[in-house]
Design a protein around this motif. Structure first.
Motif, PDB file in Angstrom:
ATOM      1  N   ALA A 186       0.790  -1.226   0.026  1.00  0.00           N
ATOM      2  CA  ALA A 186       0.058  -0.007  -0.118  1.00  0.00           C
ATOM      3  C   ALA A 186       0.815   1.162   0.147  1.00  0.00           C
ATOM      4  O   ALA A 186       0.584   2.246  -0.849  1.00  0.00           O
ATOM      5  CB  ALA A 186      -0.924   0.119   1.147  1.00  0.00           C
ATOM      6  N   TRP A 187       1.743   1.246   0.972  1.00  0.00           N
ATOM      7  CA  TRP A 187       2.609   2.666   0.934  1.00  0.00           C
ATOM      8  C   TRP A 187       3.612   2.525  -0.240  1.00  0.00           C
ATOM      9  O   TRP A 187       3.942   3.641  -0.873  1.00  0.00           O
ATOM     10  CB  TRP A 187       3.476   2.744   2.424  1.00  0.00           C
ATOM     11  N   GLN A 188       3.961   1.441  -0.836  1.00  0.00           N
ATOM     12  CA  GLN A 188       4.844   1.390  -2.045  1.00  0.00           C
ATOM     13  C   GLN A 188       4.123   2.094  -3.202  1.00  0.00           C
ATOM     14  O   GLN A 188       4.546   2.641  -3.992  1.00  0.00           O
ATOM     15  CB  GLN A 188       5.609   0.211  -2.087  1.00  0.00           C
ATOM     16  N   LYS A 210       0.837  13.087   8.023  1.00  0.00           N
ATOM     17  CA  LYS A 210       0.020  13.128   9.096  1.00  0.00           C
ATOM     18  C   LYS A 210      -0.891  12.036   9.536  1.00  0.00           C
ATOM     19  O   LYS A 210      -1.435  11.815  10.576  1.00  0.00           O
ATOM     20  CB  LYS A 210      -1.019  14.141   8.647  1.00  0.00           C
ATOM     21  N   ASP A 211      -0.687  10.898   8.735  1.00  0.00           N
ATOM     22  CA  ASP A 211      -1.379   9.568   8.861  1.00  0.00           C
ATOM     23  C   ASP A 211      -0.530   8.852   9.953  1.00  0.00           C
ATOM     24  O   ASP A 211       0.547   8.653   9.737  1.00  0.00           O
ATOM     25  CB  ASP A 211      -1.612   8.752   7.750  1.00  0.00           C
ATOM     26  N   PRO A 212      -0.986   8.845  11.304  1.00  0.00           N
ATOM     27  CA  PRO A 212      -0.216   7.951  12.245  1.00  0.00           C
ATOM     28  C   PRO A 212       0.302   6.549  11.752  1.00  0.00           C
ATOM     29  O   PRO A 212       1.543   6.154  12.146  1.00  0.00           O
ATOM     30  CB  PRO A 212      -1.407   7.597  13.206  1.00  0.00           C
ATOM     31  N   GLN A 213      -0.113   5.770  10.897  1.00  0.00           N
ATOM     32  CA  GLN A 213       0.434   4.429  10.411  1.00  0.00           C
ATOM     33  C   GLN A 213       1.772   4.828   9.628  1.00  0.00           C
ATOM     34  O   GLN A 213       2.562   4.002   9.362  1.00  0.00           O
ATOM     35  CB  GLN A 213      -0.653   3.782   9.394  1.00  0.00           C
ATOM     36  N   LEU A 231       7.104   8.182  12.103  1.00  0.00           N
ATOM     37  CA  LEU A 231       8.546   7.541  12.463  1.00  0.00           C
ATOM     38  C   LEU A 231       8.598   6.435  13.066  1.00  0.00           C
ATOM     39  O   LEU A 231       9.189   5.391  12.869  1.00  0.00           O
ATOM     40  CB  LEU A 231       9.437   8.684  12.953  1.00  0.00           C
ATOM     41  N   GLU A 232       7.698   6.142  14.262  1.00  0.00           N
ATOM     42  CA  GLU A 232       7.589   4.948  15.005  1.00  0.00           C
ATOM     43  C   GLU A 232       7.058   3.813  14.499  1.00  0.00           C
ATOM     44  O   GLU A 232       7.297   2.706  14.693  1.00  0.00           O
ATOM     45  CB  GLU A 232       6.722   5.541  16.444  1.00  0.00           C
ATOM     46  N   ASN A 233       5.905   4.258  13.641  1.00  0.00           N
ATOM     47  CA  ASN A 233       5.138   3.120  13.231  1.00  0.00           C
ATOM     48  C   ASN A 233       5.650   2.246  11.657  1.00  0.00           C
ATOM     49  O   ASN A 233       5.675   1.257  11.583  1.00  0.00           O
ATOM     50  CB  ASN A 233       3.698   3.394  13.184  1.00  0.00           C
ATOM     51  N   ASN A 234       6.162   3.338  10.893  1.00  0.00           N
ATOM     52  CA  ASN A 234       6.756   2.663   9.688  1.00  0.00           C
ATOM     53  C   ASN A 234       7.816   3.760   9.269  1.00  0.00           C
ATOM     54  O   ASN A 234       7.765   4.705   8.650  1.00  0.00           O
ATOM     55  CB  ASN A 234       5.463   2.779   8.591  1.00  0.00           C
ATOM     56  N   ARG A 235       9.176   3.458   9.603  1.00  0.00           N
ATOM     57  CA  ARG A 235      10.027   4.336   9.473  1.00  0.00           C
ATOM     58  C   ARG A 235      10.428   4.507   8.049  1.00  0.00           C
ATOM     59  O   ARG A 235      10.648   5.720   7.488  1.00  0.00           O
ATOM     60  CB  ARG A 235      11.396   3.943  10.228  1.00  0.00           C
TER      61      ARG A 235
END
Length: 713
Positions: free
Chosen positions: A8-10, A36-39, A42-46
């Motif tokens: 999804a992020w790719q 701005k999306d929490p997912q 930096l902590e959840n998906n560096r």
């Protein structure tokens, strides 16, 4: 993180990449929203967080938001240590280098680009796109310092690593085109810019299209085709304004101003330069502001407002010195020199001349112009001795310029040949990839099995037959070479094997294509097989004849002949071949008979081999001259046959070796044209058997001249 989440992020990354090329404003807004999306924190998906920040900074750079861009770039650089995250550190260094490049901090840009390449180390191929960007920035930094040779080296490396990315490939073609333009090779510059424009139109890359239009306009301006230049710059400005990048808008305004100045439309020129100047001042881009000021100063010189021109030139010079913009510094100092001469400020003019002559990469044309101006200044002031010396310097530089232009023309030819070679290599690579795909697609097809098997059997038999013949010929050669040194023997065997391997390899490939039913054109495949068999037959025949002459097996049947008649017999067979290649064949011979004691068939073979050599290696629209004459020297009469042709030629060391068997030279006369490489060696053997001589030298036509001499009657 699940695979679906990673995909999804790719997918979002690919969207950002496309938006960046088409509309930086859209990619900027999109990246800000994603961050701005929490997912994607930096902590959840560096990894995703870092990637989206990259595109955020790229967008800021493209929109001229340099303060925001450098802040984000330095934040990413600090968060990624070289030990733990070397690749992300390198990508962050790239961002810092890009901002430094746009704000004219050449030293910082080069340092960060070098650091990024060191971080990647030996893994450049694994991170090809990043390597391409870093090499591109290095190229740009050297270009700003007017070191175009080094800039071209890095630009070509960037092109090499960007091969899998069409957008980057287009950018590098564009960058290389700019460098060739600066180096005076407008043909290669246009070629690269046109390649860039084609790719960018295929990708609908609006900013890229603007860049290509902009640079093609520069070439037309340099060629003084101002109408075409205006058309391209106006199109580039229109695209730039739609995209909103102030950096590119300012550049397009500046180029339009330069063209209008050349057309003496001063008001239009001033209007565009002023708009560009306002944008560069707002961006605090000192190097670009210096360039815009130098353009405005030249307009004021044209208006004879020398005071204003001098004020702007001095401001431009200060900015150019601060940013090490050597090309702009040179332009500004030339303007200041022009102003000083017009104001009759001799000391100031001499000062500028001395400074300009001390600059690196000034160029012989400008150096010649400066010596001429200096000589005139000395003459006007009555210093005849100094004027005489300056005139001598002018003449020396003028001769250097003539020599340089001649050398440059030769280099252009070499560069054009290299470009063609690279294009052929690329075409071969693409065809190989297409062939591999075709093999995969056609493995399921089993049509024509019987025919292919039969063809394979025939092919194998032919290969065995010709290999046996080759072994026999090489055995004969080996027996002859045993009387010579071991080194000469090994070299000759290696050359023969190489000559046989090339057509055999092609023959094997054609047979395999037919075997696996992946050759789309069967008739064409058969033709290739027969062609390679014919090539092998010619090669073996020539090796056989050469060996016979070497061992004195071939007997001559000499008799008194009219060499003019023998020459006419051969020429008649070659007229059609020369016309087919658009080459002129000119014959010069005496009206009276030229009698000589020779073997007529061997004499014809000499003429045939020399004409075949000229026909094969002379450029299209070239010419070959054949002359036959009787020469008397110190009471001794001889007969000379001279065959000379036009370009390309050979260097002196190569001329001494052209009669060696299977000798190949590294030049345009050594192309693979299907010959055996023995024709000239056989000519020499026939001539020596007649007690004559044969020599090669550079032809006045630009190619090679062969002279055959026989003892007269």
């Amino acid at each position: 993180m699940s695979l679906s989440a990673e995909e999804a992020w790719q997918s979002l990354e690919q969207q950002l990449k496309k938006q960046l090329n088409q509309d930086p404003n859209t990619s900027l807004t999109h990246a800000q929203t994603l961050l701005k999306d929490p997912q994607y924190s930096l902590e959840n998906n560096r990894t995703a967080w870092f990637t989206f920040n990259l595109y955020l900074t790229y967008s800021q750079i493209n929109l001229g938001l340099f303060d925001e861009a450098i802040e984000n770039a330095q934040m990413l650089y600090a968060l990624n240590s070289a030990e733990e995250y070397p690749v992300q550190r390198a990508e962050s260094a790239l961002l810092v280098a890009m901002v430094a490049d746009r704000t004219s901090d050449i030293k910082l840009s080069r340092a960060k680009a070098d650091e990024g390449l060191r971080l990647i180390g030996e893994n450049k191929s694994q991170h090809a796109m990043l390597s391409a960007d870093l090499y591109s920035l290095l190229s740009g930094s050297y270009r700003r310092n007017a070191d175009y040779g080094q800039a071209l080296v890095y630009a070509k490396l960037a092109l090499e690593y960007s091969w899998e990315d069409k957008a980057k490939r287009a950018t590098m073609h564009n960058q290389i085109g700019v460098l060739y333009d600066y180096m005076g090779n407008l043909e290669l510059a246009l070629k690269h810019h046109e390649s860039s424009l084609i790719i960018r139109r295929e990708n609908s890359n609006q900013q890229g299209i603007s860049d290509s239009l902009y640079n093609i306009g520069e070439i037309y301006r340099d060629m003084k085709q101002y109408s075409a230049a205006l058309s391209h710059f106006k199109q580039a400005l229109q695209v730039d304004q739609s995209l909103g990048n102030p950096y590119h808008i300012a550049n397009s305004h500046g180029k339009l101003g330069q063209v209008y100045l050349a057309l003496n439309q001063l008001e239009l020129a001033k209007e565009h330069i002023q708009k560009g100047l306002e944008l560069t001042r707002k961006m605090e881009a000192k190097s670009d502001t210096s360039w815009q000021l130098s353009n405005m100063a030249q307009i004021y010189v044209a208006e004879q407002n020398l005071a204003q021109a001098k004020r702007l030139s001095e401001e431009a010079l200060q900015l150019a010195l601060e940013t090490s913009a050597k090309r702009t510094e040179h332009t500004v100092r030339m303007t200041l020199l022009d102003i000083a001469v017009k104001q009759q400020q001799v000391d100031e003019a001499q000062k500028q001349i001395s400074t300009l002559l001390a600059m690196k990469n000034l160029g012989l044309q400008y150096e010649q112009q400066l010596h001429k101006i200096r000589a005139q200044l000395y003459e006007d002031s009555g210093d005849i001795s100094a004027a005489h010396q300056a005139t001598k310097d002018f003449l020396v530089t003028q001769q250097k310029l003539y020599d340089y232009l001649e050398k440059q023309q030769t280099e252009k030819l070499k560069q054009n040949v290299e470009v063609i070679r690279q294009e052929q290599a690329l075409s071969l690579l693409q065809k190989e990839k297409a062939l591999q795909q075709a093999q995969l697609d056609n493995l399921k097809l089993q049509r024509g099995v019987v025919m292919l098997v039969m063809l394979l059997v025939v092919g194998i038999l032919l290969m065995i037959y010709f290999r046996q013949m080759a072994k026999q010929r090489m055995a004969n050669l080996k027996a002859q070479m045993l009387t010579n040194s071991l080194e000469e023997k090994n070299q000759l065997l290696s050359d023969v094997a190489h000559e046989l391997r090339t057509p055999l390899t092609a023959l094997k490939l054609s047979i395999e294509l037919l075997e696996h039913n992946i050759e789309p054109d069967i008739n064409k495949a058969y033709a290739k097989v027969h062609g390679k068999i014919s090539q092998l037959d010619n090669l073996i025949r020539d090796i056989y004849h050469s060996a016979q002459y070497e061992n004195n097996v071939m007997q001559l049947s000499k008799k008194t002949c009219d060499l003019g008649e023998l020459l006419d017999d051969v020429i008649g067979d070659f007229d059609a071949q020369f016309k087919e290649k658009n080459q002129a064949l000119l014959i010069h011979k005496p009206i009276t008979s030229v009698m000589c004691n020779v073997d007529p068939e061997r004499f014809k073979q000499i003429v045939i081999n020399l004409l075949n050599n000229s026909l094969a290696y002379t450029y299209e629209n070239g010419q070959t001259q054949v002359s036959l004459q009787t020469v008397t020297d110190a009471g001794n009469q001889s007969v000379q046959l001279v065959v000379s042709d036009s370009e390309p030629g050979l260097e002196e060391p190569e001329l001494d070796k052209v009669f060696d068997r299977l000798y190949r030279v590294e030049s345009s006369r050594a192309r693979d044209l299907g010959g055996s490489g023995l024709g000239l060696a056989i000519c020499k053997q026939i001539v020596l058997a007649h007690g004559g001589s044969i020599a090669a030298k550079q032809s006045e036509l630009g190619g090679v001249e062969f002279t055959v001499t026989f003892e007269g009657m």
